[in-house]
Design an enzyme around this catalytic site. Structure first.
Site, PDB file in Angstrom:
ATOM      1  CD  GLU A   1      61.341  62.675  28.059  1.00  0.00           C
ATOM      2  OE1 GLU A   1      62.097  61.825  28.609  1.00  0.00           O
ATOM      3  OE2 GLU A   1      60.375  62.361  27.347  1.00  0.00           O
TER       4      GLU A   1
ATOM      5  CG  HIS B   1      31.520  77.557  28.138  1.00  0.00           C
ATOM      6  ND1 HIS B   1      30.352  78.199  27.763  1.00  0.00           N
ATOM      7  CD2 HIS B   1      31.476  77.478  29.487  1.00  0.00           C
ATOM      8  CE1 HIS B   1      29.671  78.531  28.847  1.00  0.00           C
ATOM      9  NE2 HIS B   1      30.319  78.089  29.912  1.00  0.00           N
TER      10      HIS B   1
ATOM     11  CE  LYS C   1      61.078  55.868  28.086  1.00  0.00           C
ATOM     12  NZ  LYS C   1      61.278  55.255  29.395  1.00  0.00           N
TER      13      LYS C   1
ATOM     14  N   GLY D   1      56.568  54.750  39.212  1.00  0.00           N
ATOM     15  CA  GLY D   1      56.613  56.199  38.980  1.00  0.00           C
ATOM     16  C   GLY D   1      55.262  56.863  39.199  1.00  0.00           C
ATOM     17  NE  ARG D   2      51.412  53.083  35.877  1.00  0.00           N
ATOM     18  CZ  ARG D   2      52.430  52.405  35.371  1.00  0.00           C
ATOM     19  NH1 ARG D   2      53.546  53.036  35.013  1.00  0.00           N
ATOM     20  NH2 ARG D   2      52.366  51.094  35.223  1.00  0.00           N
TER      21      ARG D   2
ATOM     22  CD  GLU E   1      53.634  55.116  32.173  1.00  0.00           C
ATOM     23  OE1 GLU E   1      53.976  55.179  33.361  1.00  0.00           O
ATOM     24  OE2 GLU E   1      54.150  55.828  31.298  1.00  0.00           O
TER      25      GLU E   1
ATOM     26  CE  LYS F   1      61.229  52.431  40.177  1.00  0.00           C
ATOM     27  NZ  LYS F   1      59.971  51.688  39.988  1.00  0.00           N
TER      28      LYS F   1
END
Ligand code: F6P
Length: 535
Positions: free
Chosen positions: A225, A393, A502, A276-277, A362, A219
């Site tokens: 990253e 398990h 950051k 973003g999410r 977030e 965005k």
């Protein structure tokens, strides 16, 4: 309560105090609420706590809640002006106050010229969903055209999607889910998110540059990253002699200038109001459209839209995202439960907990409300989990006999798509068995064989894992997260908490590369840097 920004926070609403005393009286002490007794005493419990929504049925009956709490919680939502807040979001008002933006993800799955039915209030809320702004229509059209062109291009064998957080998880989870359902075709799709070069290197290794298309999704087009991975991918592509960068790199971003400066030949844009999410419905969903084609993507949007209309129009008592959010609040703020477990019983949904972690934590993992006031009560619990039956398990031991009570959300899909006999009934039976065992418990003949029971769970049931059902499920989670944040008085659409780390990373990376002492750093960080430099 008509004005969304003057809404009371949950702890200021009259129902909050009533809930507190009801909890004390009915959920603590020797006569505290017990699920087994609740079912014995109330033959209508399953019906009363079952909710239908498009493509979904939710059984809330195995939760630590009674009808009084349910009624008071619904009153709380009303007193907190959740409906006005919802309508303001749907109308495109600037409810993301710290960033002074509207919240527009619902627009990205809306459809023009549809008849609107329901109550006046529902009609006006739904009307806002139905009006699709022209730029959204144009951008969606461009995205779907590009997706179809990529699917039809015999020269492209692989597509690498580079993005992180919301620019990765939504498309990744949807493609993964629909691949398991047999809905995916076209070029092979790969996802790269981590700045750890091991991920990108492993993806690139078998690829032929000339037959690869890269999507750089960000965005902001400023995320460390994604920029690192995109630059390395471009360097690899050039070194391999793959051809023209502009033809093989597509950007998806709200920052077209930065995308162009990077060298992407095409940029699909979208507005800043898409968080973003919440962005998989926007051009960020390009890999989804490449995987399932235009018709599939439109089905995904239609499923989400059906749930949007339910959210906008159903009364609070029968409104699934609202009731789930109220249950979340009940567990967090009254029972004091600090985590919730999500167990999707479908291999295709194994990525769902990761998607939910970003969405819920977030959005609502905050300590001050939208007006800057400290909360004074707990906010987002830890969301965690993994696909069943694998989880049985691993951590189900703790769910059954551990010291903490953790509500479990089982996500079940009625129909399978694999065609292997003898699997799906077993899987569904195991999910129901776990929920039943958590509730019923067992008096053991030895202490270690004792199961306390009275442990809560919810079942969300989908008919299939089609694009339509999946769209409804993800939309449900988005609205539930919004409602919970709304009750808590939060702005669920910002994420200032990710910024500090950051900033530190920049300074520490500089110290690491320059082999300096990092004199401004604390002794622990400086000591670890020194260790990292040791051969
Ligand atoms: O799409 P962008 O701008 O690269 O951001 C990626 C992600 O980084 C965050 O800002 C913080 O983790 C998320 O909210 C977002 O989804």
């Amino acid at each position: 309560m008509g004005v969304w920004h003057e809404r009371p926070r949950c702890d200021e609403a009259p129902a909050w105090a009533l809930l507190r005393s009801h909890f004390q009286q009915a959920f603590t002490g020797p006569q505290a609420f017990d699920l087994r007794r609740a079912f014995e005493q109330d033959a209508g419990r399953f019906a009363a706590f079952g909710l239908d929504a498009p493509s979904l049925f939710a059984d809330l009956s195995k939760n630590l809640i009674d009808r009084t709490a349910q009624r008071l919680l619904t009153e709380l939502a009303r007193e907190c002006g959740v409906e006005a807040h919802r309508d303001a979001m749907l109308r495109g008002e600037r409810i993301n106050t710290s960033e002074d933006r509207p919240v527009t993800h619902v627009q990205w799955r809306s459809e023009s010229n549809r008849p609107v039915t329901g109550t006046d209030q529902a009609q006006s809320a739904i009307k806002s969903i139905v009006d699709v702004p022209p730029d959204v229509q144009a951008s969606r059209h461009a995205m779907l055209e590009l997706a179809e062109a990529v699917r039809a291009d015999a020269g492209i064998s692989d597509v690498v999607h580079i993005g992180i957080g919301g620019s990765d998880l939504g498309p990744r989870v949807v493609v993964q889910a629909l691949r398991a359902s047999g809905c995916v075709s076209g070029p092979r799709l790969h996802f790269v998110a981590n700045m750890d070069g091991h991920e990108l290197a492993a993806v690139l290794a078998p690829l032929q540059a000339a037959r690869t298309l890269f999507i750089v999704a960000s965005k902001t087009f400023g995320t460390a990253e994604t920029l690192r991975n995109a630059q390395s991918a471009r360097d690899w592509f050039v070194a391999q002699g793959g051809g023209e960068v502009a033809r093989h790199f597509v950007a998806v971003s709200a920052n077209r200038a930065a995308a162009a400066a990077f060298g992407a030949g095409r940029c699909l844009g979208f507005d800043e109001g898409v968080g973003g999410r919440f962005s998989l419905w926007s051009p960020i969903g390009l890999p989804i459209a490449i995987a399932i084609g235009r018709a599939g993507f439109e089905q995904l949007l239609a499923g989400a839209r059906a749930l949007d209309e339910h959210f906008a129009g159903a009364p609070l008592e029968r409104n699934l995202p609202v009731q789930l959010a109220l249950l979340d609040l009940w567990y967090r703020n009254f029972h004091g439960l600090a985590s919730r477990c999500v167990a999707p019983y479908h291999h295709g949904l194994r990525g769902l907990p990761a998607w939910l972690q970003q969405l819920e934590m977030e959005s609502n993992g905050k300590g001050v409300d939208a007006r800057g006031r400290p909360l004074g009560f707990a906010s987002a619990p830890v969301t965690w989990g993994q696909a069943g039956s694998n989880g049985q398990h691993a951590f189900f031991q703790m769910l059954h006999q551990g010291s903490d009570v953790i509500p479990v959300e089982f996500v079940l899909v009625r129909d399978d798509a694999h065609g292997l006999p003898g699997h799906h009934d077993k899987l569904l039976a195991n999910a129901l068995a776990q929920a039943r065992a958590l509730m019923c418990g067992q008096a053991g003949d030895a202490p270690e064989r004792h199961f306390p029971g009275n442990r809560p769970s919810t079942v969300l049931l989908l008919p299939d894992l089609s694009p339509h059902s999946l769209g409804a499920l993800l939309s449900l989670y988005e609205h539930r997260t919004f409602v919970l944040g709304s009750l808590w008085g939060l702005n669920s659409f910002d994420q200032w908490g990710v910024e500090l780390g950051k900033r530190h990373a920049g300074a520490i990376e500089a110290a690491l590369q320059a082999h300096t002492e990092g004199s401004t750093l604390d002794a622990s960080t400086a000591g670890l840097l020194a260790r990292l430099r040791q051969p």
